[in-house]
Design a protein around this motif. Structure first.
Motif, PDB file in Angstrom:
ATOM      1  N   GLU B  19       0.800  -1.272   0.140  1.00  0.00           N
ATOM      2  CA  GLU B  19      -0.107   0.002   0.035  1.00  0.00           C
ATOM      3  C   GLU B  19       0.873   1.425   0.027  1.00  0.00           C
ATOM      4  OE1 GLU B  19      -2.512  -0.760   3.328  1.00  0.00           O
ATOM      5  OE2 GLU B  19      -3.614  -2.275   2.257  1.00  0.00           O
ATOM      6  N   GLN B  20       2.064   1.065   0.866  1.00  0.00           N
ATOM      7  CA  GLN B  20       2.882   2.256   0.678  1.00  0.00           C
ATOM      8  C   GLN B  20       3.386   2.442  -0.621  1.00  0.00           C
ATOM      9  OE1 GLN B  20       5.713   1.491   3.982  1.00  0.00           O
ATOM     10  NE2 GLN B  20       4.196   1.624   5.313  1.00  0.00           N
ATOM     11  N   ALA B  21       3.810   1.454  -1.329  1.00  0.00           N
ATOM     12  CA  ALA B  21       4.453   1.625  -2.807  1.00  0.00           C
ATOM     13  C   ALA B  21       3.235   2.006  -3.485  1.00  0.00           C
ATOM     14  CB  ALA B  21       4.612   0.220  -2.970  1.00  0.00           C
ATOM     15  N   ASP B  22       2.011   1.655  -3.427  1.00  0.00           N
ATOM     16  CA  ASP B  22       1.138   2.295  -4.236  1.00  0.00           C
ATOM     17  C   ASP B  22       0.837   4.053  -4.212  1.00  0.00           C
ATOM     18  OD1 ASP B  22       0.241  -0.057  -5.104  1.00  0.00           O
ATOM     19  OD2 ASP B  22      -1.264  -0.370  -4.146  1.00  0.00           O
ATOM     20  N   ALA B  23       0.868   4.255  -2.720  1.00  0.00           N
ATOM     21  CA  ALA B  23       0.610   5.763  -2.596  1.00  0.00           C
ATOM     22  C   ALA B  23       2.048   6.234  -3.263  1.00  0.00           C
ATOM     23  CB  ALA B  23       0.619   5.954  -1.197  1.00  0.00           C
ATOM     24  N   GLY B  24       3.102   5.593  -3.191  1.00  0.00           N
ATOM     25  CA  GLY B  24       4.335   6.419  -3.626  1.00  0.00           C
ATOM     26  C   GLY B  24       4.316   6.410  -5.323  1.00  0.00           C
ATOM     27  N   LEU B  25       3.668   5.561  -5.867  1.00  0.00           N
ATOM     28  CA  LEU B  25       3.462   5.494  -7.407  1.00  0.00           C
ATOM     29  C   LEU B  25       2.232   6.613  -7.650  1.00  0.00           C
ATOM     30  CD1 LEU B  25       3.065   1.691  -8.203  1.00  0.00           C
ATOM     31  CD2 LEU B  25       4.966   3.193  -8.684  1.00  0.00           C
ATOM     32  N   VAL B  26       1.344   6.791  -6.939  1.00  0.00           N
ATOM     33  CA  VAL B  26       0.407   8.080  -7.218  1.00  0.00           C
ATOM     34  C   VAL B  26       1.103   9.266  -7.069  1.00  0.00           C
ATOM     35  CG1 VAL B  26      -1.544   8.927  -6.390  1.00  0.00           C
ATOM     36  CG2 VAL B  26      -1.549   6.657  -6.418  1.00  0.00           C
ATOM     37  N   GLU B  27       1.894   9.488  -5.913  1.00  0.00           N
ATOM     38  CA  GLU B  27       2.795  10.708  -5.865  1.00  0.00           C
ATOM     39  C   GLU B  27       3.688  10.958  -7.097  1.00  0.00           C
ATOM     40  OE1 GLU B  27       4.722  10.836  -2.104  1.00  0.00           O
ATOM     41  OE2 GLU B  27       3.025  10.525  -0.990  1.00  0.00           O
ATOM     42  N   SER B  28       4.225   9.981  -7.451  1.00  0.00           N
ATOM     43  CA  SER B  28       5.422  10.167  -8.427  1.00  0.00           C
ATOM     44  C   SER B  28       4.340  10.435  -9.843  1.00  0.00           C
ATOM     45  CB  SER B  28       6.083   8.962  -8.795  1.00  0.00           C
ATOM     46  OG  SER B  28       6.905   8.498  -7.696  1.00  0.00           O
ATOM     47  N   SER B  29       3.331   9.761  -9.769  1.00  0.00           N
ATOM     48  CA  SER B  29       2.554  10.071 -11.227  1.00  0.00           C
ATOM     49  C   SER B  29       2.248  11.491 -11.160  1.00  0.00           C
ATOM     50  CB  SER B  29       1.215   9.178 -11.178  1.00  0.00           C
ATOM     51  OG  SER B  29       1.574   7.768 -11.197  1.00  0.00           O
ATOM     52  N   MET B  30       1.623  11.846  -9.922  1.00  0.00           N
ATOM     53  CA  MET B  30       1.491  13.337  -9.661  1.00  0.00           C
ATOM     54  C   MET B  30       2.334  14.323 -10.242  1.00  0.00           C
ATOM     55  SD  MET B  30      -1.001  12.942  -6.463  1.00  0.00           S
ATOM     56  CE  MET B  30      -1.241  14.840  -6.097  1.00  0.00           C
ATOM     57  N   ARG B  31       3.767  13.791 -10.264  1.00  0.00           N
ATOM     58  CA  ARG B  31       4.792  14.820 -10.243  1.00  0.00           C
ATOM     59  C   ARG B  31       5.276  14.531 -11.837  1.00  0.00           C
ATOM     60  NH1 ARG B  31       6.702  12.820  -5.172  1.00  0.00           N
ATOM     61  NH2 ARG B  31       8.090  11.432  -6.376  1.00  0.00           N
ATOM     62  N   GLY B  32       4.377  13.692 -12.799  1.00  0.00           N
ATOM     63  CA  GLY B  32       4.780  13.684 -13.915  1.00  0.00           C
ATOM     64  C   GLY B  32       5.433  12.567 -14.391  1.00  0.00           C
ATOM     65  N   ASP B  33       5.705  11.690 -13.405  1.00  0.00           N
ATOM     66  CA  ASP B  33       6.687  10.551 -13.634  1.00  0.00           C
ATOM     67  C   ASP B  33       5.551   9.539 -14.500  1.00  0.00           C
ATOM     68  OD1 ASP B  33       7.934   7.889 -14.011  1.00  0.00           O
ATOM     69  OD2 ASP B  33       8.627   7.990 -12.138  1.00  0.00           O
ATOM     70  N   PRO B  34       5.815   9.330 -15.902  1.00  0.00           N
ATOM     71  CA  PRO B  34       4.815   8.462 -16.578  1.00  0.00           C
ATOM     72  C   PRO B  34       5.018   6.949 -16.376  1.00  0.00           C
ATOM     73  CG  PRO B  34       6.499   9.208 -18.054  1.00  0.00           C
ATOM     74  CD  PRO B  34       6.662  10.102 -16.861  1.00  0.00           C
ATOM     75  N   ASP B  35       6.275   6.588 -15.806  1.00  0.00           N
ATOM     76  CA  ASP B  35       6.729   5.097 -15.544  1.00  0.00           C
ATOM     77  C   ASP B  35       5.805   4.975 -14.269  1.00  0.00           C
ATOM     78  OD1 ASP B  35       8.264   5.035 -17.728  1.00  0.00           O
ATOM     79  OD2 ASP B  35       9.915   5.456 -16.658  1.00  0.00           O
ATOM     80  N   ALA B  36       5.652   5.876 -13.328  1.00  0.00           N
ATOM     81  CA  ALA B  36       5.036   5.449 -12.140  1.00  0.00           C
ATOM     82  C   ALA B  36       3.537   5.214 -12.187  1.00  0.00           C
ATOM     83  CB  ALA B  36       4.961   6.741 -11.360  1.00  0.00           C
ATOM     84  N   PHE B  37       2.932   5.911 -13.456  1.00  0.00           N
ATOM     85  CA  PHE B  37       1.590   5.513 -13.475  1.00  0.00           C
ATOM     86  C   PHE B  37       1.374   4.005 -14.398  1.00  0.00           C
ATOM     87  CE2 PHE B  37      -2.655   5.807 -15.782  1.00  0.00           C
ATOM     88  CZ  PHE B  37      -3.343   6.001 -14.753  1.00  0.00           C
ATOM     89  N   ASP B  38       2.330   4.002 -15.308  1.00  0.00           N
ATOM     90  CA  ASP B  38       2.371   2.665 -15.895  1.00  0.00           C
ATOM     91  C   ASP B  38       2.485   1.573 -15.063  1.00  0.00           C
ATOM     92  OD1 ASP B  38       2.187   4.037 -18.395  1.00  0.00           O
ATOM     93  OD2 ASP B  38       4.477   3.586 -18.672  1.00  0.00           O
ATOM     94  N   GLU B  39       3.315   1.619 -14.061  1.00  0.00           N
ATOM     95  CA  GLU B  39       3.395   0.519 -13.058  1.00  0.00           C
ATOM     96  C   GLU B  39       2.119   0.555 -12.346  1.00  0.00           C
ATOM     97  OE1 GLU B  39       5.489  -1.724 -12.562  1.00  0.00           O
ATOM     98  OE2 GLU B  39       4.619  -2.390 -10.571  1.00  0.00           O
ATOM     99  N   LEU B  40       1.295   1.525 -11.936  1.00  0.00           N
ATOM    100  CA  LEU B  40       0.253   1.408 -11.360  1.00  0.00           C
ATOM    101  C   LEU B  40      -0.689   0.610 -12.227  1.00  0.00           C
ATOM    102  CD1 LEU B  40      -0.591   2.580  -8.538  1.00  0.00           C
ATOM    103  CD2 LEU B  40      -1.772   4.367  -9.681  1.00  0.00           C
ATOM    104  N   VAL B  41      -0.817   0.843 -13.466  1.00  0.00           N
ATOM    105  CA  VAL B  41      -1.732   0.148 -14.286  1.00  0.00           C
ATOM    106  C   VAL B  41      -1.450  -1.305 -14.310  1.00  0.00           C
ATOM    107  CG1 VAL B  41      -2.542   0.199 -16.924  1.00  0.00           C
ATOM    108  CG2 VAL B  41      -2.127   2.300 -15.782  1.00  0.00           C
TER     109      VAL B  41
END
Lengths: 384, 210
Positions: B19-41
């Protein structure tokens, strides 16, 4: 107050929570105490458990292989990814094919006969070795087929696309070896088709060296051989993913296929028999399994497909590789009555775009028949 | 059960880490990191797709809806404050889009007879029927009938019952998580699941499966 008159009712409301281990220790003890003395509640709990267990047996279904790519394209346009709406026909038929038995196109070998001129040299040579009489009949058949033109446009309400117009050439390039394909033969014991007269016309239009089969068909994992290479590779990725996730079956007819086919000389190594039995070459399967991201390895997959032999003759059954799938000559079981599968003209256009061979069948006013599992379908225009 | 040095069971610890990792991915996605959102998907697409597929009952809708879930999630990243777990947030979007699709479909009505969509709906049962465990055609046919009956019965449930049942049965969510996803009290989840199972049992029994 609820349940005052029926002590069982309050207990039965807890059954789901009991089964899901969502009851606190105290409440659980109460429920279990009641159950120890109430056979009726115990029976109801057992029934609820059995139905829950049944649903737990449904297989997991995962997202298609290109899902991630599509989401990325949707959130970061522009992209040259093909929109999903253009691929619905592909997904539909790919799924159906991978799911059960493959598609069966009525008289496809006969239709492909007329594309012989563009077949590879190896096939040309083989054709020249065949009976001259059959060749002359094939020419006559070709003339008859070509006479039936432009019918689908009226029937389905669409205009032929450039891709449709190029379909015959592309079909020949697909490597289908007409020479060894089982030709359709008219027979008194033939299949009862909704458009029987048109089927008969097809049968007349194709040479008949053997009277053993009532109607020639091609069972296949895919109609299409005519898509552009990148899209074909992408579709193959979809299929690989769907095969893996949905625990797709071997097409019934192919599963019953004989053991390892003999290796044609000067061609790539044969897939393992087990793979053959599953309807796809081992090399392709391996490539598909390793292609988790879908994009980077599509070329590799396409390359592997090209390495595979184009056709096998195994124990009087012939398998032809088209677009990464093995098609098998076969027969529609006698007495089969396909269920009408209605498609709007828009859906039909989409299917034709993806599976141009449908266009050929429709142009010749032939039924497009295929099977999914034991059920047979005939593609028909949906009446508005 | 084996405990780690903090006293938490390993499985629980793993979930918290995830869950912490998920939250980190969301934060990174919000900062514009496309890889983070890809990972979430990548992390959730199969789960979301499976639940949606079971809810709507066909691949065509499931594909559209699952894609819409992630597009909406991407568009709503800035609205995600971390009050919810990432996956309940995703599933709440999924529940909304699936409900809307179902309502649209029921408003428009469905064609009689077999359609292309209808074929797609038949395919999963057939796929399951031909799974490797069924080497005998009779077994395969029987499994096919069973799965078709189960899917038919599931489709008869009201959407609220069906959603709760799908989240529980096909994603293994706890009642509290289902409640968070559907925006209702846990008691409602419990009663919906109870009722869903009772109705499913009656339906399946009526089809001669049980």
């Amino acid at each position: 107050m609820p349940h005052r008159e029926d002590p069982c009712a309050a207990i039965r409301e807890e059954f789901s929570a009991l089964l899901d281990d969502e009851l606190g220790p105290a409440r659980r003890a109460e429920v279990e105490a009641h159950l120890s003395g109430c056979a009726a509640c115990l029976r109801e709990l057992d029934a609820m458990k059995r139905v829950s267990d049944l649903y737990a047996t449904l297989p997991p279904v995962a997202a298609p292989a290109d899902f991630e790519t599509r989401v990325r394209a949707a959130v970061q346009p522009p992209s040259n990814v093909v929109p999903w709406s253009r691929r619905r026909g592909v997904a539909l038929f790919t799924f159906a094919v991978a799911a059960a038995a493959g598609l069966v196109l009525v008289a496809l070998p006969g239709l492909l006969e007329r594309n012989a001129a563009n077949a590879p040299d190896r096939m040309q040579t083989a054709r020249q070795d065949s009976a001259d009489g059959a060749g002359r009949e094939a020419d006559a058949a070709e003339d008859k087929v070509e006479e039936a033109t432009a019918k689908p446009a009226e029937l389905w309400g669409y205009a032929a696309t450039p891709a449709m117009e190029n379909a015959p050439v592309a079909a020949a390039e697909s490597g289908f070896d007409q020479n060894t394909a089982k030709p359709p033969v008219p027979s008194a014991g033939g299949v009862v088709m909704p458009r029987e007269s048109k089927t008969v016309a097809l049968s007349e239009a194709v040479p008949a060296p053997s009277a053993s089969s009532p109607m020639a068909t091609v069972e296949s994992g895919d109609f299409g051989s005519l898509r552009p290479e990148p899209e074909r590779a992408q579709i193959a990725d979809d299929e690989a993913r769907e095969n893996r996730i949905d625990t797709m079956p071997p097409p019934a007819a192919v599963a019953a296929a004989p053991p390892a086919p003999p290796a044609p000389p000067a061609l790539a190594p044969m897939p393992a028999p087990a793979r053959m039995a599953k309807g796809a070459p081992a090399r392709v399967d391996e490539a598909k399994r390793s292609d988790k991201n879908g994009l980077g390895k599509t070329k590799e997959l396409a390359d592997k497909k090209r390495e595979a032999p184009a056709d096998w003759q195994v124990a009087d059954r012939r398998f032809v590789l088209i677009d990464g799938r093995w098609l098998q000559g076969g027969e529609i079981p006698a007495g089969t009555k396909p269920k009408a599968l209605q498609a709007t003209s828009r859906e039909f256009k989409r299917l034709v775009r993806e599976f141009p061979l449908i266009e050929q069948l429709a142009t010749a006013s032939l039924p497009v028949v295929f099977s999914v599992g034991d059920q047979w379908y005939e593609l028909k225009p949906k009446k508005s | 059960m084996q405990q780690n040095h903090h006293g938490a069971a390993p499985a629980v610890l793993l979930r918290e880490v995830r869950e912490q990792a998920d939250a980190g991915l969301v934060e990174s996605s919000m900062r514009g990191d496309p890889d983070a959102f890809d990972e979430l998907v990548r992390r959730y697409m199969d789960r979301v797709y499976h639940v949606i597929y079971r809810f709507v009952g066909n691949h065509e809708d499931a594909m559209d809806l699952a894609q819409e879930v992630f597009v909406r999630a991407y568009q709503g990243l800035s609205a995600f404050r971390g009050q919810a777990q990432v996956y309940t947030w995703l599933f709440s979007i999924a529940a909304n889009v699936a409900r809307n699709r179902l309502r649209d479909r029921s408003r428009k009505g469905r064609d009689q007879g077999v359609s292309l969509d209808g074929l797609a709906e038949e395919a999963p049962a057939i796929a399951a029927a031909h799974a490797s465990t069924h080497s005998n055609p009779r077994d395969a046919a029987s499994a096919q009938e069973l799965h078709a009956a189960l899917e038919d019965c599931l489709a008869t449930l009201p959407e609220g019952f069906r959603l709760a049942f799908c989240l529980r049965t096909f994603d293994g969510m706890r009642y509290e998580q289902i409640a968070e996803t559907l925006g209702c009290p846990p008691g409602t989840v419990k009663s919906r699941l109870n009722e869903a199972r009772k109705r499913l049992h009656a339906c399946v029994q009526g089809k001669g499966v049980l």
